[in-house]
Design an enzyme around this catalytic site. Structure first.
Site, mmCIF file in Angstrom:
data_model
loop_
_atom_site.group_PDB
_atom_site.id
_atom_site.type_symbol
_atom_site.label_atom_id
_atom_site.label_comp_id
_atom_site.label_asym_id
_atom_site.label_seq_id
_atom_site.Cartn_x
_atom_site.Cartn_y
_atom_site.Cartn_z
ATOM 1 N N ILE A 118 0.896 -1.153 0.000
ATOM 2 C CA ILE A 118 0.000 0.000 0.000
ATOM 3 C C ILE A 118 0.938 1.207 0.000
ATOM 4 C CG2 ILE A 118 -1.748 1.309 1.244
ATOM 5 C CD1 ILE A 118 -2.815 -1.325 2.361
ATOM 6 N N PRO A 119 1.040 1.905 -1.127
ATOM 7 C CA PRO A 119 2.151 2.847 -1.356
ATOM 8 C C PRO A 119 2.012 4.216 -0.684
ATOM 9 C CG PRO A 119 0.738 2.795 -3.265
ATOM 10 C CD PRO A 119 0.194 1.763 -2.313
ATOM 11 N N CYS A 120 2.044 4.246 0.640
ATOM 12 C CA CYS A 120 1.989 5.531 1.337
ATOM 13 C C CYS A 120 3.249 6.361 1.079
ATOM 14 C CB CYS A 120 1.757 5.331 2.827
ATOM 15 S SG CYS A 120 3.044 4.418 3.675
ATOM 16 N N HIS A 121 4.307 5.716 0.605
ATOM 17 C CA HIS A 121 5.534 6.448 0.288
ATOM 18 C C HIS A 121 5.329 7.414 -0.885
ATOM 19 C CE1 HIS A 121 5.705 2.791 -2.214
ATOM 20 N NE2 HIS A 121 6.357 3.543 -3.094
#
Length: 156
Positions: A118-121
């Site tokens: 889950i690409p919170c970056h």
């Protein structure tokens, strides 16, 4: 629940899950790499390795993150940020329907239990700065540079 520890360019990733899906992916500077990969985690491990080898831009293994309904809504929204792109916290808040919820959205991002998957970056500050990353800003920078479709070459 099963767990496995794998080596990545950013540290040792811990993957936890069961037949319902992966519930945790986290990273640490230390840890002992697993010798045996549980069957229920083999797809996740394989896909994470492919991501770090530059052969994968999204994940298809089953997710099963634990969180509140709001957190899950925020995390689901993160999945819409394309590989190699970024979105600001303000943009993310507006997409979720409440531009005043920036802090709540940022807090939910910070509680994302599925590192990289889950690409919170991919969420950055309004001014383009790399802000707020639980794994450390150096990891966020590495991930964004790794996902950048046009790699910058060193001139010197």
């Amino acid at each position: 629940m099963e767990a496995v520890y794998i080596k990545t360019p950013l540290g040792i990733a811990k993957v936890i899950g069961d037949e319902d899906g992966v519930s945790v992916i986290s990273v640490s500077d230390e840890g002992i790499v697993s010798v045996v990969i549980p069957v229920v985690l083999s797809d996740a491990v394989s896909q994470l390795n492919e991501y770090f080898e530059g052969k994968r831009s999204d994940f298809t293994f089953k997710f099963n993150p634990k969180g509140t309904d709001f957190q899950k809504k925020v995390w689901k929204g993160l999945l819409d940020i394309p590989y190699g792109k970024t979105r600001t916290y303000m943009e993310q808040s507006k997409i979720l329907g409440n531009s005043k919820a920036i802090r709540a959205v940022a807090t939910a991002n910070g509680k994302n239990p599925l590192w990289i998957a889950i690409p919170c970056h991919r969420v950055i500050g309004t001014d383009g700065s790399l802000t707020g990353y639980a794994g450390g800003l150096w990891r966020k920078k590495w991930l964004l540079e790794n996902e950048n479709p046009t790699k910058q070459q060193n001139l010197f």
